[in-house]
Design an enzyme around this catalytic site. Structure first.
Site, short mmCIF file in Angstrom:
data_model
loop_
_atom_site.label_atom_id
_atom_site.label_comp_id
_atom_site.label_asym_id
_atom_site.label_seq_id
_atom_site.Cartn_x
_atom_site.Cartn_y
_atom_site.Cartn_z
N CYS A 99 43.97 18.09 62.74
CA CYS A 99 43.17 17.96 63.85
C CYS A 99 44.06 16.86 64.81
O CYS A 99 43.58 15.57 64.56
CB CYS A 99 41.77 17.80 63.80
N CYS A 131 41.79 14.78 67.05
CA CYS A 131 41.07 13.47 66.42
C CYS A 131 41.54 12.36 65.67
O CYS A 131 41.37 11.38 65.86
CB CYS A 131 40.06 14.30 64.84
N ASP A 132 42.72 12.67 64.99
CA ASP A 132 43.50 11.71 64.15
C ASP A 132 44.59 11.27 64.78
O ASP A 132 45.29 10.02 64.34
CB ASP A 132 44.00 12.33 62.80
#
Ligand SMILES: Cc1cc2nc3c(=O)[nH]c(=O)nc-3n(C[C@H](O)[C@H](O)[C@H](O)COP(=O)(O)OP(=O)(O)OC[C@H]3O[C@@H](n4cnc5c(N)ncnc54)[C@H](O)[C@@H]3O)c2cc1C
Length: 531
Positions: A358, A361-362
């Site tokens: 992701c 997200c990261d």
């Protein structure tokens, strides 16, 4: 901001004001900041507090620098740190509430202001058992849609048991050194007493169980019999297909529920930008999800954070979730798809430590560093572009000599000078505690080489989420999707729609199929084809 966005912002502000109105006691917040250290985050923290103070007069802000004696007394080391109501709780925020984190901050104000954890009955039973101290650390980032759920779980625990449970919510962008120290290279990641107890977001009960047992738990068996709910239709999956089906079914008069195990919106929640949903020229995936969920909630009851773990066909059909039992006439399986793994050495071990699925997200943790995206389709191209645009040195690695992504994405990659290694396969991901390098095999020249990278983003496609369907003998197509005829599966009363049922994997098609499936179900309940 255009007019529609302005109206939405005003409505959101009114809603926040209404929520904060319930708070009757003061919420002391201490802001510790050291000029010259993370000033940008300090400014954001001040702006956020200023914004909320316009909406409630209950926040009492006190500002100190890190040399102040209260900083020493409270062991505050990092700038900025927000400490909430220190006479009552041990809850602090390292960084500033940005993006998705704004929701966590609002929840923190409400729970602390009301001095109530709002924990469900099952979670309360688990947390009651905890009788020794727990120091929780939850690592989060501003662009991670999964983080608010996990941070909220931790907040509830710290509010419920302030005498034993302390909490640090740590923004990885403001505190990259702490993220490095804990190898928290994917978010959310949760530690208790320095032990990793969860990677990713959990349901409330699983979080409390992990906190109790001090290791990640994946199954929660309620201590009491689950509550029973009677319905006409249970929709499994809160992605575009499930949410749309929910709206159509309830509007047709069917008593309907949507059960979602993870984050509402499914894959859309992790999509950086959507540019092909009619009516919205360009919209963030999470924003589109918020619009869909707000609309769906006007009609249908949604059970988030609840996984369907078993189905017993019959009359009624029994749907067992991690929290309760539904007795229903019909089911719509709209479980979508889950990301594929590479299945190579190092992938599993370093997952969460530089291996990610992701980028929204990261990604922010790897600003200024070198990373690779593995894959050649639309997702890989979109992720590579997203990472490039947030300041990451990204290389795309694809095992064939041509990308499968749509032309405009390929053009975009070329225009942004994103390097692409064709005919290349990642054979191993290496690193002691975090990703350090990858072993690459060129399938044309047969050469092996290594590349030093800080992260590997894997975007090689998605597999239909059919586990729950195959458990009860639902037939699949040769490609592994749920086989159906006008959304009817081979098991009477059980239907399917969206990515899990094959076809074009798009938001608009999933929504369209969800609508059609709901209408089919409505018609079948009037004239059951199985009798
Ligand atoms: C990175 C990325 C970018 C994309 N970009 C675009 C784009 O720009 N435009 C576009 O049109 N499409 C795009 N797509 C595709 C689009 O997101 C999907 O086609 C769409 O989300 C499918 O919707 P769905 O409802 O069928 O499934 P999903 O979105 O996958 O939702 C299914 C839901 O079911 C839940 N679930 C699964 N099992 C259970 C269970 N046992 N109990 C309870 N809940 C369960 C899952 O948690 C999930 O939330 C993109 C996809 C990805 C991954």
């Amino acid at each position: 901001m255009d007019q529609q966005e302005e109206i939405q912002a005003l409505e959101a502000q009114k809603e926040i004001e209404r929520i904060l109105d319930a708070i009757k006691t003061e919420i002391p917040i201490y802001l510790y900041a050291q000029p010259g250290q993370n000033d940008v985050f300090t400014d954001v923290a001040k702006q956020a507090i200023r914004f909320f103070r316009q909406l409630t007069d209950k926040i009492v802000l006190r500002e100190f620098d890190l040399n102040h004696e209260s900083a020493k007394k409270l062991n505050v080391e990092y700038s900025p740190t927000l400490v909430f109501d220190p006479d009552r709780y041990n809850i602090r925020w390292l960084g500033a509430p940005l993006g998705e984190e704004g929701r966590i901050f609002l929840e923190a104000l409400v729970l602390i202001g009301l001095q109530k954890s709002n924990l469900g009955e099952q979670s309360l039973q688990v947390i009651k058992r905890i009788d020794t101290p727990r120091n929780i650390k939850v690592f989060i980032s501003a662009s991670c849609p999964y983080c608010p759920q996990q941070a909220l779980n931790a907040l509830k625990a710290a509010v419920e048991k302030p005498e034993l449970i302390s909490l640090e919510i740590i923004d990885i962008q403001a505190n990259p050194q702490l993220a490095d120290q804990y190898s928290a290279h994917s978010v959310p990641q949760t530690f208790s007493n320095e032990i990793l107890i969860a990677q990713g977001a959990q349901t409330e009960e699983l979080f409390m169980l992990s906190l109790d047992r001090m290791e990640q738990q994946t199954v929660f068996i309620p201590e009491n019999d689950a509550e029973e709910v009677e319905t006409d239709l249970v929709i499994i999956g809160g992605g575009p297909a499930g949410l749309t089906a929910g709206i159509y079914a309830e509007r047709s008069g069917l008593k309907t529920v949507v059960v979602e195990k993870g984050v509402l919106g499914g894959q859309v929640a992790t999509t950086p930008i959507v540019e092909n949903y009619p009516g919205l020229k360009q919209v963030g995936g999470k924003t589109l999800v918020d619009i869909m969920v707000t609309h769906a909630l006007e009609y249908v009851q949604i059970f988030p954070g609840e996984e369907v773990i078993g189905i017993t066909p019959g009359s009624p059909i029994i749907v067992q979730t991690t929290r309760r039992k539904f007795l229903t006439k019909t089911i719509l399986i709209a479980t979508g798809a889950t990301h594929r793994n590479l299945g190579i050495p190092g992938e599993k071990r370093l997952s969460g430590h530089g291996v990610s699925y992701c980028s929204t997200c990261d990604g922010p943790l790897f600003k200024g560093r070198k990373v690779i995206v593995v894959g050649g389709g639309n997702s890989a191209a979109t992720e590579a572009l997203h990472l490039h645009h947030i300041g990451i040195d990204v290389t795309l690695i694809h095992r064939r000599d041509k990308l499968r992504a749509q032309d405009f994405l390929v053009t975009n990659l070329v225009q942004n000078n994103i390097p692409i290694l064709f005919d290349s396969e990642v054979k191993e991901i290496r690193g002691k505690h975090r990703v350090e390098e990858v072993l690459i095999y060129n399938n044309k020249t047969k050469n092996l080489s290594t590349l030093s990278v800080s992260a590997v983003f894997i975007a090689i496609g998605y597999d239909p989420a059919v586990a729950i369907a195959t458990q009860i003998g639902i037939e699949l197509t040769e490609e592994g999707f749920i086989k159906h005829d006008n959304y009817r599966t081979n098991v009477p009363g059980i239907y399917t729609a969206g990515d899990v049922s094959g076809g074009y994997k798009q938001i608009v098609t999933a929504a369209g199929h969800g609508a059609e499936a709901a209408i089919t179900i409505f018609e079948d309940l009037i004239n059951p084809y199985w009798t």
